[in-house]
Scaffold this active site. Structure first.
Site, PDB file in Angstrom:
ATOM      1  N   ASP A   1     -27.020  -3.081  -3.696  1.00  0.00           N
ATOM      2  CA  ASP A   1     -26.887  -3.928  -2.513  1.00  0.00           C
ATOM      3  C   ASP A   1     -28.116  -3.788  -1.618  1.00  0.00           C
ATOM      4  OD1 ASP A   1     -24.947  -5.455  -0.562  1.00  0.00           O
ATOM      5  OD2 ASP A   1     -25.833  -3.823   0.610  1.00  0.00           O
TER       6      ASP A   1
ATOM      7  N   LYS B   1     -29.007 -10.378   1.051  1.00  0.00           N
ATOM      8  CA  LYS B   1     -28.461 -11.102   2.207  1.00  0.00           C
ATOM      9  C   LYS B   1     -29.552 -11.801   3.001  1.00  0.00           C
ATOM     10  CE  LYS B   1     -25.467  -7.065   2.617  1.00  0.00           C
ATOM     11  NZ  LYS B   1     -26.468  -6.099   2.125  1.00  0.00           N
TER      12      LYS B   1
ATOM     13  N   HIS C   1     -25.803 -12.750   6.141  1.00  0.00           N
ATOM     14  CA  HIS C   1     -25.662 -11.371   6.611  1.00  0.00           C
ATOM     15  C   HIS C   1     -24.870 -11.256   7.919  1.00  0.00           C
ATOM     16  CE1 HIS C   1     -27.942  -7.256   6.510  1.00  0.00           C
ATOM     17  NE2 HIS C   1     -26.669  -7.101   6.827  1.00  0.00           N
TER      18      HIS C   1
ATOM     19  N   TYR D   1     -33.427  -5.163   5.234  1.00  0.00           N
ATOM     20  CA  TYR D   1     -33.648  -3.783   4.789  1.00  0.00           C
ATOM     21  C   TYR D   1     -35.111  -3.550   4.422  1.00  0.00           C
ATOM     22  CZ  TYR D   1     -28.525  -3.605   4.110  1.00  0.00           C
ATOM     23  OH  TYR D   1     -27.157  -3.664   4.253  1.00  0.00           O
TER      24      TYR D   1
END
Length: 290
Positions: A50, A84, A116, A55
Site C-alpha cells: 500500500d 492513492k 485518498h 507518501y
C-alpha cells in the site's frame, strides 16, 4: 490474474482477489528502507503493498518490486499494488495525478487506486467545491478503470455520508473503502454501509499508531494466547473479514506482523477487544468535510 490461491484473500466486487495482509509503506522514505521492507515482506508471505502519492515512495516501491519479485520466484501478477490520489490533485488534476502514480510505480497497472481524502488540499472542509471535486475525481478513476490501467478503484477516509453520495452518482461502485480501524474505533455504521453496498472495508492504523500495544486488555489477551499485542490487534480485524495493512521498516517486526493465520482469538477475547470501542481516532478526521 489474482495473487496466488494460497494467499488468504477477500473477493472484491470486481471479481478480483485482494490479499487480507498487506504492507503499509507510510513514512518509508529512503530507497534502501523500502527495499529492505519489501524484501522482508515478500519473504514473510505478504502479497499486497500500500502506497500513495503523498507518501513520496511510489517510484521506490515500484523499483523494489521489479528487482525483488524474481528473487522470490514471483511475477507482477502475484502481487496486489494499492496507491492513492494526492488531495492536491482532487478534481481537475485527478487524471494527471493518477497517471503520475502509474508512471512512478512503473508496474504496468495499479490493482487498486483510491481517492485518498474526501476534501481538496487548500480548501476549507466546508467549501462546497469539495463534493464537486471528488465527483470529478471519481469520473476520472472510472475512465482509467475502463482502460484497464486501474484494475479496481475505491476511496479512503470517506464517511457514511460521503459513501452514500458516491453510490448515488457513480457508474462503477467503489471496490474498497480504506479507513482507520482498531478496537477503540470499530466504525460500526461505516462498515454497515460498506456491507450494504458490497464494498470491502480495509483497515489502516490497526495498532492505533502504537498506542494500543500497551493497552491492558490487549496485553492480557496477547499474553493468554502467547502472541504479540500487534498480532492480536491485527487478528481482531481479520476475524471480522477486514483486510489489514500493518506498516513497519523492521524486518523482524514485518515477519511477526505477518504471522496472523495460524491462530484464532476466542469469542470472549473478540468481545473484550471490541468493548474498548470509544470512537477514538488517532488519525485525521474527515467528518467535517462536506
Amino acid at each position: 490474474m489474482a495473487p496466488s490461491s494460497t494467499t488468504p484473500s477477500v473477493l472484491l466486487n470486481t471479481g478480483a482477489q485482494m490479499p487480507l495482509l498487506g504492507l503499509g509503506t507510510y513514512k518509508l522514505l529512503a530507497p534502501e528502507d523500502v527495499n529492505r521492507a519489501v524484501d522482508a515482506a515478500l519473504l514473510a508471505g505478504y502479497r499486497a503493498f500500500d502506497s500513495a502519492a503523498v507518501y513520496q515512495n511510489e517510484a521506490d516501491l515500484g523499483r523494489a518490486l521489479r528487482e525483488l519479485l524474481p528473487k522470490h520466484g514471483l511475477t507482477r501478477e502475484d502481487v496486489f499494488i494499492i496507491s492513492k490520489l494526492d488531495p492536491k490533485d482532487q478534481g481537475e488534476g485527478a487524471m494527471e495525478g493518477a497517471l503520475q502514480s502509474l508512471s512512478q510505480l512503473d508496474l504496468g497497472y495499479i490493482d487498486l487506486y483510491l481517492i485518498h481524502w474526501p476534501g481538496t488540499q487548500g480548501l476549507e472542509p466546508a467549501d462546497q467545491r469539495n463534493p464537486v471535486n471528488r465527483a470529478q475525481s471519481w469520473v476520472t478513476l472510472e475512465e482509467l478503470h475502463a482502460q484497464g490501467k486501474l484494475k479496481a478503484i475505491g476511496v479512503s477516509n470517506y464517511t457514511p455520508a460521503h459513501m452514500k453520495e458516491l453510490m448515488q452518482n457513480c457508474k462503477i461502485p467503489p471496490a474498497v473503502l480504506q479507513d482507520e480501524l482498531h478496537p477503540q474505533l470499530c466504525k460500526t455504521e461505516l462498515r454497515s454501509v460498506c456491507k450494504e453496498y458490497g464494498v470491502c472495508f480495509q483497515a489502516y492504523s490497526s495498532l492505533g499508531k502504537g498506542a494500543l500495544l500497551t493497552d491492558p486488555v490487549v496485553m492480557e489477551v496477547a499474553k493468554n494466547c502467547e502472541r504479540t499485542p500487534a498480532q492480536v490487534l491485527l487478528r481482531w480485524a481479520l476475524q471480522q473479514g477486514v483486510p489489514v495493512l500493518p506498516k513497519s521498516s523492521n524486518p523482524d517486526r514485518i515477519k511477526d506482523n505477518g504471522r496472523l493465520f495460524d491462530f484464532t482469538l476466542s469469542d470472549s477475547d473478540m468481545d473484550r477487544l471490541s468493548a474498548l470501542d470509544c470512537g477514538h481516532k488517532y488519525c485525521r478526521n474527515a467528518s467535517q468535510v462536506v
